[in-house]
Design a protein around this motif. Sequence first.
Motif, PDB file in Angstrom:
ATOM      1  N   ARG A   1       0.872  -1.183   0.000  1.00  0.00           N
ATOM      2  CA  ARG A   1       0.000   0.000   0.000  1.00  0.00           C
ATOM      3  C   ARG A   1       0.905   1.228   0.000  1.00  0.00           C
ATOM      4  NH1 ARG A   1      -5.346  -1.039   0.841  1.00  0.00           N
ATOM      5  NH2 ARG A   1      -5.808  -3.115   1.625  1.00  0.00           N
ATOM      6  N   VAL A   2       0.571   2.178  -0.853  1.00  0.00           N
ATOM      7  CA  VAL A   2       1.376   3.399  -0.970  1.00  0.00           C
ATOM      8  C   VAL A   2       0.507   4.614  -0.706  1.00  0.00           C
ATOM      9  CG1 VAL A   2       3.050   2.378  -2.560  1.00  0.00           C
ATOM     10  CG2 VAL A   2       1.052   3.531  -3.487  1.00  0.00           C
ATOM     11  N   ARG A   3       1.153   5.686  -0.287  1.00  0.00           N
ATOM     12  CA  ARG A   3       0.480   6.953   0.000  1.00  0.00           C
ATOM     13  C   ARG A   3       0.885   7.974  -1.061  1.00  0.00           C
ATOM     14  NH1 ARG A   3      -3.164   6.735   3.619  1.00  0.00           N
ATOM     15  NH2 ARG A   3      -2.673   8.398   5.045  1.00  0.00           N
ATOM     16  N   LYS A   4       0.036   8.942  -1.272  1.00  0.00           N
ATOM     17  CA  LYS A   4       0.329  10.031  -2.200  1.00  0.00           C
ATOM     18  C   LYS A   4       1.655  10.679  -1.790  1.00  0.00           C
ATOM     19  CE  LYS A   4      -1.468  14.332  -4.021  1.00  0.00           C
ATOM     20  NZ  LYS A   4      -2.604  15.253  -4.067  1.00  0.00           N
ATOM     21  N   GLY A   5       2.565  10.852  -2.759  1.00  0.00           N
ATOM     22  CA  GLY A   5       3.862  11.471  -2.496  1.00  0.00           C
ATOM     23  C   GLY A   5       4.960  10.488  -2.143  1.00  0.00           C
ATOM     24  N   GLN A   6       4.614   9.205  -1.977  1.00  0.00           N
ATOM     25  CA  GLN A   6       5.617   8.182  -1.653  1.00  0.00           C
ATOM     26  C   GLN A   6       6.416   7.838  -2.905  1.00  0.00           C
ATOM     27  OE1 GLN A   6       3.994   4.726   0.303  1.00  0.00           O
ATOM     28  NE2 GLN A   6       5.768   3.464  -0.184  1.00  0.00           N
ATOM     29  N   THR A   7       7.736   7.681  -2.752  1.00  0.00           N
ATOM     30  CA  THR A   7       8.598   7.326  -3.880  1.00  0.00           C
ATOM     31  C   THR A   7       8.330   5.887  -4.301  1.00  0.00           C
ATOM     32  OG1 THR A   7      10.313   8.857  -3.133  1.00  0.00           O
ATOM     33  CG2 THR A   7      10.988   7.140  -4.679  1.00  0.00           C
ATOM     34  N   LEU A   8       8.099   5.691  -5.608  1.00  0.00           N
ATOM     35  CA  LEU A   8       7.845   4.371  -6.162  1.00  0.00           C
ATOM     36  C   LEU A   8       9.082   3.794  -6.846  1.00  0.00           C
ATOM     37  CD1 LEU A   8       4.374   5.072  -7.822  1.00  0.00           C
ATOM     38  CD2 LEU A   8       4.831   4.059  -5.568  1.00  0.00           C
TER      39      LEU A   8
ATOM     40  N   ALA B   1       4.020   8.445  -6.086  1.00  0.00           N
ATOM     41  CA  ALA B   1       2.602   8.116  -6.232  1.00  0.00           C
ATOM     42  C   ALA B   1       1.797   9.410  -6.232  1.00  0.00           C
ATOM     43  CB  ALA B   1       2.160   7.215  -5.093  1.00  0.00           C
ATOM     44  N   GLU B   2       0.865   9.514  -7.148  1.00  0.00           N
ATOM     45  CA  GLU B   2       0.028  10.707  -7.232  1.00  0.00           C
ATOM     46  C   GLU B   2      -1.244  10.570  -6.402  1.00  0.00           C
ATOM     47  OE1 GLU B   2      -0.533  11.945 -11.257  1.00  0.00           O
ATOM     48  OE2 GLU B   2       1.616  11.994 -11.638  1.00  0.00           O
ATOM     49  N   GLU B   3      -1.496   9.357  -5.900  1.00  0.00           N
ATOM     50  CA  GLU B   3      -2.640   9.130  -5.014  1.00  0.00           C
ATOM     51  C   GLU B   3      -2.396   7.864  -4.204  1.00  0.00           C
ATOM     52  OE1 GLU B   3      -6.200   7.313  -7.320  1.00  0.00           O
ATOM     53  OE2 GLU B   3      -5.301   8.821  -8.636  1.00  0.00           O
ATOM     54  N   ASP B   4      -3.199   7.679  -3.166  1.00  0.00           N
ATOM     55  CA  ASP B   4      -3.099   6.483  -2.335  1.00  0.00           C
ATOM     56  C   ASP B   4      -3.547   5.276  -3.142  1.00  0.00           C
ATOM     57  OD1 ASP B   4      -2.432   8.264  -0.357  1.00  0.00           O
ATOM     58  OD2 ASP B   4      -4.284   8.029   0.779  1.00  0.00           O
ATOM     59  N   GLY B   5      -2.923   4.119  -2.877  1.00  0.00           N
ATOM     60  CA  GLY B   5      -3.330   2.915  -3.585  1.00  0.00           C
ATOM     61  C   GLY B   5      -2.522   1.711  -3.175  1.00  0.00           C
ATOM     62  N   GLU B   6      -2.756   0.621  -3.894  1.00  0.00           N
ATOM     63  CA  GLU B   6      -2.048  -0.636  -3.679  1.00  0.00           C
ATOM     64  C   GLU B   6      -1.373  -1.026  -4.985  1.00  0.00           C
ATOM     65  OE1 GLU B   6      -3.142  -5.321  -2.992  1.00  0.00           O
ATOM     66  OE2 GLU B   6      -4.500  -3.813  -2.182  1.00  0.00           O
ATOM     67  N   ILE B   7      -0.119  -1.443  -4.918  1.00  0.00           N
ATOM     68  CA  ILE B   7       0.622  -1.832  -6.123  1.00  0.00           C
ATOM     69  C   ILE B   7       0.039  -3.136  -6.662  1.00  0.00           C
ATOM     70  CG2 ILE B   7       2.868  -2.479  -7.089  1.00  0.00           C
ATOM     71  CD1 ILE B   7       2.877   0.400  -6.176  1.00  0.00           C
ATOM     72  N   LEU B   8      -0.547  -3.079  -7.863  1.00  0.00           N
ATOM     73  CA  LEU B   8      -1.079  -4.268  -8.525  1.00  0.00           C
ATOM     74  C   LEU B   8      -0.035  -4.912  -9.432  1.00  0.00           C
ATOM     75  CD1 LEU B   8      -4.627  -3.073  -9.657  1.00  0.00           C
ATOM     76  CD2 LEU B   8      -4.060  -4.583  -7.749  1.00  0.00           C
ATOM     77  N   GLU B   9       0.790  -4.050 -10.063  1.00  0.00           N
ATOM     78  CA  GLU B   9       1.734  -4.556 -11.056  1.00  0.00           C
ATOM     79  C   GLU B   9       2.908  -3.599 -11.193  1.00  0.00           C
ATOM     80  OE1 GLU B   9       1.618  -5.807 -15.796  1.00  0.00           O
ATOM     81  OE2 GLU B   9      -0.074  -4.733 -14.933  1.00  0.00           O
TER      82      GLU B   9
ATOM     83  N   GLY C   1       6.121   8.136 -21.275  1.00  0.00           N
ATOM     84  CA  GLY C   1       4.774   7.587 -21.330  1.00  0.00           C
ATOM     85  C   GLY C   1       4.695   6.104 -21.067  1.00  0.00           C
ATOM     86  N   CYS C   2       5.837   5.448 -20.863  1.00  0.00           N
ATOM     87  CA  CYS C   2       5.855   4.019 -20.586  1.00  0.00           C
ATOM     88  C   CYS C   2       5.201   3.756 -19.225  1.00  0.00           C
ATOM     89  CB  CYS C   2       7.298   3.522 -20.578  1.00  0.00           C
ATOM     90  SG  CYS C   2       7.484   1.811 -20.085  1.00  0.00           S
ATOM     91  N   ARG C   3       4.318   2.769 -19.170  1.00  0.00           N
ATOM     92  CA  ARG C   3       3.659   2.408 -17.914  1.00  0.00           C
ATOM     93  C   ARG C   3       4.685   1.760 -16.992  1.00  0.00           C
ATOM     94  NH1 ARG C   3      -1.152  -1.561 -18.624  1.00  0.00           N
ATOM     95  NH2 ARG C   3       0.286  -1.854 -20.295  1.00  0.00           N
ATOM     96  N   LEU C   4       4.852   2.315 -15.797  1.00  0.00           N
ATOM     97  CA  LEU C   4       5.789   1.781 -14.811  1.00  0.00           C
ATOM     98  C   LEU C   4       5.084   0.933 -13.763  1.00  0.00           C
ATOM     99  CD1 LEU C   4       7.920   5.009 -14.229  1.00  0.00           C
ATOM    100  CD2 LEU C   4       8.375   3.127 -15.828  1.00  0.00           C
ATOM    101  N   PHE C   5       3.924   1.405 -13.309  1.00  0.00           N
ATOM    102  CA  PHE C   5       3.171   0.728 -12.259  1.00  0.00           C
ATOM    103  C   PHE C   5       1.687   0.805 -12.558  1.00  0.00           C
ATOM    104  CE2 PHE C   5       6.958   2.398 -10.210  1.00  0.00           C
ATOM    105  CZ  PHE C   5       7.417   1.335  -9.462  1.00  0.00           C
ATOM    106  N   ARG C   6       0.959  -0.153 -12.019  1.00  0.00           N
ATOM    107  CA  ARG C   6      -0.500  -0.079 -11.998  1.00  0.00           C
ATOM    108  C   ARG C   6      -0.903  -0.170 -10.527  1.00  0.00           C
ATOM    109  NH1 ARG C   6      -3.934  -3.328 -16.172  1.00  0.00           N
ATOM    110  NH2 ARG C   6      -2.269  -2.382 -17.320  1.00  0.00           N
ATOM    111  N   LEU C   7      -1.697   0.810 -10.082  1.00  0.00           N
ATOM    112  CA  LEU C   7      -2.148   0.886  -8.686  1.00  0.00           C
ATOM    113  C   LEU C   7      -3.658   0.691  -8.616  1.00  0.00           C
ATOM    114  CD1 LEU C   7      -0.363   4.182  -7.521  1.00  0.00           C
ATOM    115  CD2 LEU C   7       0.471   1.866  -7.269  1.00  0.00           C
ATOM    116  N   LYS C   8      -4.090   0.019  -7.562  1.00  0.00           N
ATOM    117  CA  LYS C   8      -5.519  -0.059  -7.271  1.00  0.00           C
ATOM    118  C   LYS C   8      -5.837   1.129  -6.373  1.00  0.00           C
ATOM    119  CE  LYS C   8      -9.099  -2.904  -5.256  1.00  0.00           C
ATOM    120  NZ  LYS C   8      -9.395  -4.136  -4.517  1.00  0.00           N
ATOM    121  N   ARG C   9      -6.796   1.936  -6.786  1.00  0.00           N
ATOM    122  CA  ARG C   9      -7.195   3.107  -6.005  1.00  0.00           C
ATOM    123  C   ARG C   9      -7.764   2.683  -4.661  1.00  0.00           C
ATOM    124  NH1 ARG C   9      -9.502   5.698 -11.120  1.00  0.00           N
ATOM    125  NH2 ARG C   9      -7.978   7.325 -11.518  1.00  0.00           N
TER     126      ARG C   9
END
Length: 142
Positions: A91-98, A112-120, A132-140
């Motif tokens: 789980r990540v918080r807005k502003g946390q380094t990914l 992270a631009e918003e709170d979420g959970e790392i899905l991928e 523009g390359c997708r680095l992460f997918r987060l669940k809101r």
Amino acid sequence: MNEGDIRKYAALMAELGLTGLEVTENDRVVRLERTPAAPAAPARGSETVQVFAPQPAAPVEDSVEVCSPMVGVFYTAPAENAEPFVKVGDRVRKGQTLCIVEAMKLMNEIMAEEDGEILEICAENGQVVDYGCRLFRLKRQS
């Protein structure tokens, strides 16, 4: 800097698929830029640099993608032997380094631009990523 040096740098840019290069030599700065060309088939026996390009977005409900804001090298951790910033399921918080994207010898923290959970985690450590390359997918988080 002479014309031969500039041609050498231009050839290096083409070889590595770079769209920009800035060289400082003897208090002189030379910036080379070019429009990216379509990728060509690699010559037999030549080395290639794999670049992760933007992927089409697969629809996932309540998810958000974190994409690279620049061309550079993707790093999952702050140092070679350090723990990664995040793992799948964290789980990540807005502003946390990914992660870090290194561009022109500068280490750019991607947050992270918003709170979420790392899905991928969509890129591999040490790989070159494109703008523009997708680095992460987060669940809101709701």
